[in-house]
Design an enzyme around this catalytic site. Structure first.
Site, PDB file in Angstrom:
ATOM      1  N   LYS A   1     -14.680  -4.922   5.475  1.00  0.00           N
ATOM      2  CA  LYS A   1     -14.022  -5.727   4.448  1.00  0.00           C
ATOM      3  C   LYS A   1     -14.894  -6.878   3.978  1.00  0.00           C
ATOM      4  CE  LYS A   1     -11.784  -8.851   7.691  1.00  0.00           C
ATOM      5  NZ  LYS A   1     -10.618  -9.600   8.044  1.00  0.00           N
TER       6      LYS A   1
ATOM      7  N   ASP B   1      -2.307  -7.671  -5.908  1.00  0.00           N
ATOM      8  CA  ASP B   1      -2.726  -6.517  -5.123  1.00  0.00           C
ATOM      9  C   ASP B   1      -3.202  -5.367  -6.008  1.00  0.00           C
ATOM     10  OD1 ASP B   1      -3.176  -5.295  -2.747  1.00  0.00           O
ATOM     11  OD2 ASP B   1      -1.081  -4.947  -2.224  1.00  0.00           O
TER      12      ASP B   1
ATOM     13  N   CYS C   1       0.806  -1.241   0.000  1.00  0.00           N
ATOM     14  CA  CYS C   1       0.000   0.000   0.000  1.00  0.00           C
ATOM     15  C   CYS C   1       0.832   1.281   0.000  1.00  0.00           C
ATOM     16  CB  CYS C   1      -0.987   0.038   1.155  1.00  0.00           C
ATOM     17  SG  CYS C   1      -1.319  -1.498   1.966  1.00  0.00           S
TER      18      CYS C   1
ATOM     19  N   GLN D   1       1.290 -10.848  -3.923  1.00  0.00           N
ATOM     20  CA  GLN D   1      -0.155 -10.641  -3.899  1.00  0.00           C
ATOM     21  C   GLN D   1      -0.651 -10.173  -5.259  1.00  0.00           C
ATOM     22  OE1 GLN D   1       0.011  -7.652  -0.715  1.00  0.00           O
ATOM     23  NE2 GLN D   1      -1.215  -9.031   0.532  1.00  0.00           N
TER      24      GLN D   1
ATOM     25  N   ARG E   1       6.669 -11.415   5.226  1.00  0.00           N
ATOM     26  CA  ARG E   1       6.139 -11.399   6.589  1.00  0.00           C
ATOM     27  C   ARG E   1       6.883 -12.443   7.389  1.00  0.00           C
ATOM     28  NH1 ARG E   1       0.314 -10.284   5.395  1.00  0.00           N
ATOM     29  NH2 ARG E   1       0.520  -8.511   3.983  1.00  0.00           N
TER      30      ARG E   1
ATOM     31  N   HIS F   1      -8.364  -1.477  -0.641  1.00  0.00           N
ATOM     32  CA  HIS F   1      -7.288  -2.449  -0.863  1.00  0.00           C
ATOM     33  C   HIS F   1      -7.972  -3.708  -1.360  1.00  0.00           C
ATOM     34  CE1 HIS F   1      -4.619  -0.493   2.312  1.00  0.00           C
ATOM     35  NE2 HIS F   1      -5.806  -0.045   2.641  1.00  0.00           N
TER      36      HIS F   1
ATOM     37  N   HIS G   1      -4.795  -1.056  -5.352  1.00  0.00           N
ATOM     38  CA  HIS G   1      -5.347  -0.022  -4.477  1.00  0.00           C
ATOM     39  C   HIS G   1      -6.154   0.947  -5.312  1.00  0.00           C
ATOM     40  CE1 HIS G   1      -2.074  -1.723  -2.052  1.00  0.00           C
ATOM     41  NE2 HIS G   1      -2.963  -1.570  -1.090  1.00  0.00           N
TER      42      HIS G   1
HETATM   43 ZN   LIG Z   1      -3.097  -2.448   0.732  1.00  0.00          ZN
END
Ligand SMILES: [Zn+2]
Ligand SMILES: [Zn+2]
Length: 751
Positions: free
Chosen positions: A563, A478, A429, A476, A458, A609, A480
């Protein structure tokens, strides 16, 4: 005078506190018999819990009589109760076993125990344990809860010399527990009603008063000791000594009313574990078990486990050469070998195409960022424990050394974030935020949708990692989205539509979503409650529009916004939590983001996200198990293998190979001197969708003899040109087997 509201909306009033069991009995004898627990104001509880004030009550039965299925609450009660029964059985067989911790799981339960070194627990003890468990269940002994004030409870635990239970109690009180509770399996030996009119029954174990314990009046119902299933009549004095054995365990509960309510069970397996999951701490034995409402459910589960074992992605990953984990690279770090990389690349291409269609922009950003960045985002220090420590520049280390900084100082400074190193990024992010913020925005530019297959790191405890589903570095899918308040609802719908398309293409038709909402009265959430209401409604609406089952879960929102989670069920019936879509009011404020609105004033955008598949590692791990390694044509690492019957056909084999390569297919040629049966066997073991066997006659007719994976026999021959055009269509549409549909009308089965 409790007013009790039932799920159908009806209300029952009682002149005095009443147990859930009594309410069940008042509704009907059938329900009283079927109930194994209660949900009181949303809290799963023992059936004999006394309800003292106005409450919502629903009664939990072991299973739905029509469907034969059990609710998660029912399974929780059965499994947790069965864990006690198993622990008691093991303690009978191996004296000296100390119990540590025995929680229920989604699929069963386990109990961690410290087993005497001279008498380890072995798989060949299972039959004896199960026989002992069957005995305890046949005795149908009640589970009785009793509580003690913290101080007395600790005294009791210290006397029992089980440091693990003492530690459990310490942690419970540290978390705010005001008393400690135990569950007895058994009928009390002697009951004496307290004479001073206080709220307790005193239950004495034997004649030694120091072993006394108290049962709160909560277990009394209408003057009867409700926990008894044996017509037990509590008077001022009742002697039951020697009736049945008594066993107890420090436990928060709840449980089923008695052991006889556990329908079917099995001791499954052993594993070693560590106290607190810490490998430097005590080594423990973890015993896994399964418990269900009846034998039918258990058998179904055992079949599923059997099937799951065949599909284990760690085994298939090795067999099909999809990925590798190398100790010298590091635990939890996946090496995508060419076969696995082909699958991942196909998925990335597929997702990228859909992203373009939906107006996303793909970006690339580095895997590290300055600590400062994560201080702004809050990832440091709040998630520090799940991050690798910061990377520090040489010069800085040398400077610190010159200043006389010791290793201890360095460690403390790192923890405190006083050294400005770089973090291996735990999230993408902040990088995307910086891209958004790199140019001014007007409301007309919004939404801005930035997508990246972003790799993050992680820190996971080493005991928790294995295969592709728990890793330390992962990529990911991912993105945004930066949008206005009004755009949130539409963007959420778009996110879910994308997921729907991808699940459909992969044949994952059985999935559900969980909508995580905030607690009604919690103060831990950032942002304006009015915006929260809108965002929560938008999440609900989007989930509803998706047309798949969804549940709303209070208190499951992140502190920065609601979420939507995706849970997919594979062919075996197991559920996998994949990724999420989250609305965020927090980061745009922390990073001071803005856009110019129609009113010419700056406004803070809302961020969404979304990483609907979580990570490629996890997703491909799930896909391997979903397909049992037999990927559909478009996704298969090797799509076609050409097998020559003898070297007379090698030239034609090469021609077929070249034609398929031209199509863009992943194809190989086996022109070795092996017998054709052996070649077919090797290719079948690799689960290749299409095998093309070519001999002299095929060469003459410019044809290929097709074998499809999942169909044992030779299907016959078709013209090479026809095979190529059908396969081309199959790969372009990412559909099912077009080749089979066009020419053979047989559907391959997986596995
Ligand atoms: Zn994010
Ligand atoms: Zn328990």
């Amino acid at each position: 005078m409790p007013r009790i509201k039932l799920p159908d909306g009806s209300v029952r009033e009682y002149p005095q506190p009443v147990s859930a069991a009594q309410v069940a009995a008042d509704i009907g004898a059938g329900l009283a018999k079927a109930a194994i627990g209660a949900k009181i104001n949303g809290q799963l509880s023992d059936l004999n819990t006394l309800i003292e004030k106005d409450s919502d009550l629903s009664l939990i039965t072991a299973m739905d009589r029509k469907t034969g299925d059990s609710s998660p609450d029912a399974l929780y009660l059965l499994r947790h109760s069965c864990a006690h029964v198993m622990a008691e059985a093991i303690q009978r067989i191996i004296p000296g076993v100390q119990l540590v911790y025995g929680p229920p799981l989604d699929t069963g339960f386990y109990y961690d125990m410290a087993v005497p070194a001279e008498r380890p627990l072995r798989a060949d003890d299972f039959a004896a344990i199960e026989a002992e468990m069957a005995k305890i269940i046949a005795e149908d002994r009640p589970f009785i809860r009793y509580e003690m004030p913290v101080k007395d409870g600790f005294k009791k635990l210290e006397g029992e010399r089980n440091k693990y239970k003492l530690d459990n109690a310490q942690r419970a009180t540290a978390a705010g527990a005001k008393s400690l509770s135990w569950y007895i399996t058994g009928v009390p030996n002697i009951l004496i009603r307290s004479t001073d009119g206080n709220r307790f029954l005193h239950v004495w174990n034997g004649s030694d008063s120091t072993n006394g314990f108290m049962v709160p009046e909560a277990s009394l119902s209408g003057g009867r000791l409700d926990v008894s299933t044996r017509g037990f009549e509590p008077g001022n004095f009742e002697d039951n000594s020697g009736a049945l054995p008594i066993w107890e365990d420090l436990c928060l509960g709840p449980h089923v009313p008695s052991t006889g309510r556990i329908g079917a069970f099995k001791v499954m397996s052993l594993a070693s574990s560590y106290w607190h999951g810490d490998e430097n701490s005590d080594r423990l034995t973890r015993v896994y078990g399964a418990a269900f409402a009846d034998k039918k459910q258990l058998d179904k589960h055992l079949n599923m486990m059997e099937e799951a074992k065949k599909r284990d992605h760690r085994v298939l990953g090795k067999q099909l050469r999809l990925f590798h984990i190398d100790e010298t690279v590091g635990q939890g770090l996946i090496l995508w070998t060419p076969n696995g990389a082909a699958v991942r690349q196909e998925l990335m291409t597929f997702i990228s195409e859909e992203l373009r269609r939906q107006g996303y922009h793909q970006v690339f950003t580095p895997n590290i960022g300055k600590l400062e960045l994560y201080k702004t985002s809050g990832h440091f220090p709040y998630y520090q424990d799940s991050q690798y420590p910061p990377i520090i520049e040489h010069e800085q280390i040398e400077m610190l050394a010159k200043e006389g900084c010791s290793c201890g100082d360095l460690s403390n400074k790192l923890r405190a974030g006083e050294i400005n190193g770089y973090l291996l990024r735990p999230m993408n992010c902040p990088h995307h935020i910086k891209i958004f913020d790199s140019s001014p925005h007007s409301y007309r530019d919004l939404p801005v949708r930035l997508a990246e297959f972003g790799t993050v790191y992680r820190w996971e405890q080493s005991g928790e990692i294995g295969g592709m589903t728990r890793v330390r570095g992962f990529t990911q899918d991912d993105a945004h989205l930066f949008c206005t308040e009004e755009q949130v609802a539409g963007e959420l719908v778009g996110c879910l539509e994308l997921v729907k398309i991808i699940f459909k293409t992969l044949g994952m038709n059985d999935y559900r979503v969980r909508v995580g909402l905030r607690d009604a009265d919690s103060k831990k959430y950032v942002g304006d409650p009015k915006n929260w209401d809108k965002a929560e409604q938008a999440c609900r609406d989007a989930a509803k529009r998706l047309g798949v089952p969804f549940s709303e879960e209070q208190g499951e929102a992140a502190f920065y916004g609601p979420k939507i989670d995706f849970v997919v069920k594979d062919v075996v019936g197991r559920e996998w939590q994949l990724g999420t879509v989250q609305v965020d009011y927090n980061l745009p404020v922390r990073f001071n983001l803005s856009y110019i609105g129609a009113d010419n004033q700056p406004h803070v955008p809302v961020m969404i996200h979304r990483a609907p598949f979580g990570s490629f590692e996890r997703f491909v791990g799930v896909l391997i198990e979903h397909f049992a390694g037999a990927f559909p044509g478009w996704l298969a690492p090797e799509q076609v293998r050409v097998l020559t019957i003898s070297d007379k056909s090698n030239d034609y084999g090469k021609e077929v190979l070249a034609a398929l390569k031209k199509l863009g297919a992943r194809v190989t040629l086996d022109d070795s001197n092996e017998r054709i049966q052996a070649k077919v066997k090797v290719a079948t073991d690799m689960k290749i969708p299409y095998l093309l066997v070519v001999g002299p006659r095929d060469a003459e007719q410019r044809a290929v003899s097709v074998r499809a994976f999942g169909i044992a026999k030779d299907l016959g021959s078709i013209a090479l040109a026809d095979f190529i055009s059908s396969l081309g269509r199959e790969l372009a549409t990412r559909g099912g087997s077009t080749v089979m549909k066009d020419h053979f009308s047989q559907v391959p089965v997986s596995t």
